[in-house]
Scaffold this motif. Structure first.
Motif, mmCIF file in Angstrom:
data_model
loop_
_atom_site.group_PDB
_atom_site.id
_atom_site.type_symbol
_atom_site.label_atom_id
_atom_site.label_comp_id
_atom_site.label_asym_id
_atom_site.label_seq_id
_atom_site.Cartn_x
_atom_site.Cartn_y
_atom_site.Cartn_z
ATOM 1 N N LYS A 23 7.097 10.059 16.962
ATOM 2 C CA LYS A 23 6.850 8.785 16.283
ATOM 3 C C LYS A 23 5.365 8.447 16.286
ATOM 4 O O LYS A 23 4.829 7.920 15.287
ATOM 5 N N LEU A 27 2.498 8.031 12.839
ATOM 6 C CA LEU A 27 1.830 6.767 12.527
ATOM 7 C C LEU A 27 0.432 6.987 11.965
ATOM 8 O O LEU A 27 -0.359 7.737 12.531
ATOM 9 N N GLN A 30 -3.835 2.513 11.186
ATOM 10 C CA GLN A 30 -3.586 1.086 11.389
ATOM 11 C C GLN A 30 -2.289 0.849 12.155
ATOM 12 O O GLN A 30 -2.239 0.007 13.056
ATOM 13 N N ALA A 31 -1.234 1.572 11.815
ATOM 14 C CA ALA A 31 0.036 1.418 12.523
ATOM 15 C C ALA A 31 -0.094 1.900 13.971
ATOM 16 O O ALA A 31 0.517 1.334 14.880
ATOM 17 N N PHE A 32 -0.907 2.939 14.190
ATOM 18 C CA PHE A 32 -1.128 3.430 15.551
ATOM 19 C C PHE A 32 -1.825 2.368 16.401
ATOM 20 O O PHE A 32 -1.476 2.163 17.576
ATOM 21 N N GLU A 33 -2.798 1.674 15.829
ATOM 22 C CA GLU A 33 -3.490 0.617 16.569
ATOM 23 C C GLU A 33 -2.521 -0.500 16.958
ATOM 24 O O GLU A 33 -2.596 -1.042 18.062
ATOM 25 N N GLN A 34 -1.618 -0.832 16.054
ATOM 26 C CA GLN A 34 -0.629 -1.860 16.364
ATOM 27 C C GLN A 34 0.305 -1.406 17.477
ATOM 28 O O GLN A 34 0.639 -2.172 18.385
ATOM 29 N N ARG A 35 0.710 -0.131 17.410
ATOM 30 C CA ARG A 35 1.580 0.417 18.458
ATOM 31 C C ARG A 35 0.868 0.433 19.810
ATOM 32 O O ARG A 35 1.457 0.141 20.855
ATOM 33 N N GLU A 38 0.838 -3.069 21.242
ATOM 34 C CA GLU A 38 2.154 -3.430 21.778
ATOM 35 C C GLU A 38 2.371 -2.805 23.154
ATOM 36 O O GLU A 38 2.885 -3.458 24.067
ATOM 37 N N GLU A 271 -3.018 -4.017 0.773
ATOM 38 C CA GLU A 271 -3.090 -3.052 1.863
ATOM 39 C C GLU A 271 -4.319 -2.167 1.689
ATOM 40 O O GLU A 271 -4.507 -1.535 0.653
ATOM 41 N N ASP A 276 -7.686 8.552 7.996
ATOM 42 C CA ASP A 276 -7.444 9.042 9.348
ATOM 43 C C ASP A 276 -8.417 10.173 9.700
ATOM 44 O O ASP A 276 -8.666 10.433 10.877
ATOM 45 N N SER A 397 1.813 10.455 5.797
ATOM 46 C CA SER A 397 1.250 9.111 5.630
ATOM 47 C C SER A 397 -0.209 9.025 6.068
ATOM 48 O O SER A 397 -0.692 7.945 6.384
#
Length: 486
Positions: A23, A27, A30-35, A38, A271, A276, A397
């Motif tokens: 998972k 990512l 941006q999604a990795f930074e959010q993960r 968290e 967006e 990356d 992605s």
């Protein structure tokens, strides 16, 4: 009848850690930074930034920490948890000071308060003289307008809806009359029930000229012929010249088929694509870099390691502190695994993109899409020694910044086809050549798919007409009839 029996079999299962790693690999930045954020909020044993010099020793090789990886049960004692989690310094409220006088002017930066599309229409209705009943109907009609500016409901349906849900009793004649009021609102064309009505409303709001009047007549009475681009029939029908028809079509082309879509008050989130990877050409060599936001500095909390060390040195044990230390150890294990997973993610991303870069080296040097080689997931998976699904997660992605723009990595993958020399060529190369042929065609006589297939065959790409049609649709290019211009 029930029976019991033993059955031996081999099965392959992914551990929870492997699933989480997959998972993470999937990512984008941006999604990795959010993960990451968290995980840090959930695990206090995980800290960002570099460790202090006195703790430069790799946190994954801490001898004291390794002592707690054995199979013995962990007891706890003599650790005053509050001592580590509380702050004995002077409270913040005693150090705060107010350096502002009552006479100081309060300056605040004004914030924009955008008006929604529908609220803007309601505000415009306030400029019309309407009684209460008419206003209720008009506001209901405004509420029935979608984001593109259309009312996609029949008048009888709206009459019934107003009666059953709003308690507004009216008839079709009154709704039709209020619909004409809606059609006077801005932007022109709002409240139309279909494209034909939308275009016609906009033309009727324009300053009358010969071209505008002809365009309105065509839309109102010859809409089907216009949409099918039967220009010869239109010229014969109206007994006009080619130039007159061209001016009328030009007026139609300037109209907005989605009057609500361009409303400046629509605050839709745009967006932004964050690359990356970045590929640059330095001294005739390709240089690949991974976005630094994918490589954060993380370490295991020093305080949590000290708490475990204190436990090791203590002799008296207590049940409450045993549970506390087990919780601490769990968080340390989780932090250690997460840091390892991030490093593995970095390595996987880099080696995969590096293989793609060298596989498509010819393209990255000059940006010519016709030089993209056929490349499938298995080609890269064999090079880097990873599973095809892992390569797919990397490519699906992620974006790479190149000297020729930011590209989606999966766009570099394509199937292979044989040319007339028996060589493997990329389908991307064929699509690019097809696009060039269509761009250079005579727009007064666009080429149908069978002629496009013949031209590609002459260039050394023998493909069938149905394949040409498939590639044309993938390129979002309409059929020959819809590409026709006067």
């Amino acid at each position: 009848m029930l029976k019991q029996f033993l059955n031996l079999k081999l099965s392959q299962k992914l551990s929870p850690q492997q699933i989480q790693l997959m998972k993470l690999i999937q990512l984008p930045t941006q999604a990795f930074e959010q993960r990451l954020l968290e995980e840090m909020n959930e695990n206090p044993a995980l800290e960002s930034g570099k460790e202090e010099e006195e703790y430069e020793k790799d946190e994954f090789e801490n001898d004291d920490y390794d002592d707690y990886n054995d199979s013995e049960s962990i007891d706890a004692d003599d650790i005053n948890i509050d001592e580590y989690l509380s702050d004995d310094d002077t409270p913040d409220y005693k150090t705060q000071a107010n350096n502002y006088s009552d006479d100081d002017e309060s300056r605040e930066s004004p914030l924009a308060a955008p008006i929604s599309f529908h609220q803007d229409l309601i505000n415009q209705l306030n400029t019309f003289i309407l009684d209460d009943h008419e206003r209720e109907i008009a506001e209901f009609l405004v509420g029935s307008i979608d984001d593109m500016g259309y009312i996609r409901r029949s008048i009888p349906d709206m009459v019934d809806d107003m009666a059953f849900t709003q308690g507004i009793y009216t008839d079709e004649y009154m709704v039709e009359r209020m619909l004409h009021v809606i059609h006077e609102l801005e932007p022109s064309g709002v409240g139309a029930r279909d494209l034909q009505e939308c275009l016609l409303l906009q033309l009727k709001h324009k300053t009358p000229t010969d071209a505008v009047e002809l365009a309105a007549d065509i839309i109102e009475n010859q809409f089907d012929a216009f949409t099918k681009k039967h220009y010869d029939k239109l010229i014969q029908k109206y007994n006009i010249s080619n130039e007159q028809l061209k001016k009328a079509i030009y007026e139609i082309e300037k109209l907005n088929p989605k009057p609500g879509g361009g409303f400046t008050g629509n605050q839709k989130i745009t967006e932004n694509v964050v690359p990356d990877f970045a590929i640059r050409i330095i001294d005739n060599e390709l240089e690949l870099t991974l976005n630094g936001r994918n490589a954060p500095s993380l370490h295991v909390s020093k305080d949590y390691q000290e708490m475990l060390q204190t436990y090791k040195d203590s002799r008296d044990k207590s049940g409450a502190q045993k549970e506390a230390v087990q919780f601490i150890k769990q968080k340390l294990d989780s932090a250690k695994w997460f840091i390892d997973a991030i490093k593995q993610r970095q390595e996987t991303l880099f080696v995969t993109m590096n293989a793609i870069m060298h596989y498509q080296e010819e393209y990255f040097f000059d940006g010519d899409e016709t030089k993209l080689k056929p490349m499938i997931l298995k080609d890269i998976a064999d090079i880097v020694g990873l599973d095809i699904s892992t390569v797919s997660r990397v490519a699906n992605s992620k974006y790479v910044e190149t000297p020729y723009g930011t590209k989606l990595i999966k766009e570099f993958f394509s199937e292979a086809m044989k040319n007339d020399q028996g060589e493997d060529v990329s389908t991307l190369e064929i699509k690019k050549i097809l696009q060039n042929i269509i761009e250079e065609e005579n727009k007064k006589k666009p080429l149908p798919d069978d002629q496009l297939a013949e031209l590609l065959k002459e260039k050394g790409y023998p493909i069938a007409r149905r394949t040409v049609a498939k590639y044309r649709e993938q390129l979002d290019i309409p059929v020959a009839r819809m590409r026709k211009k006067i």
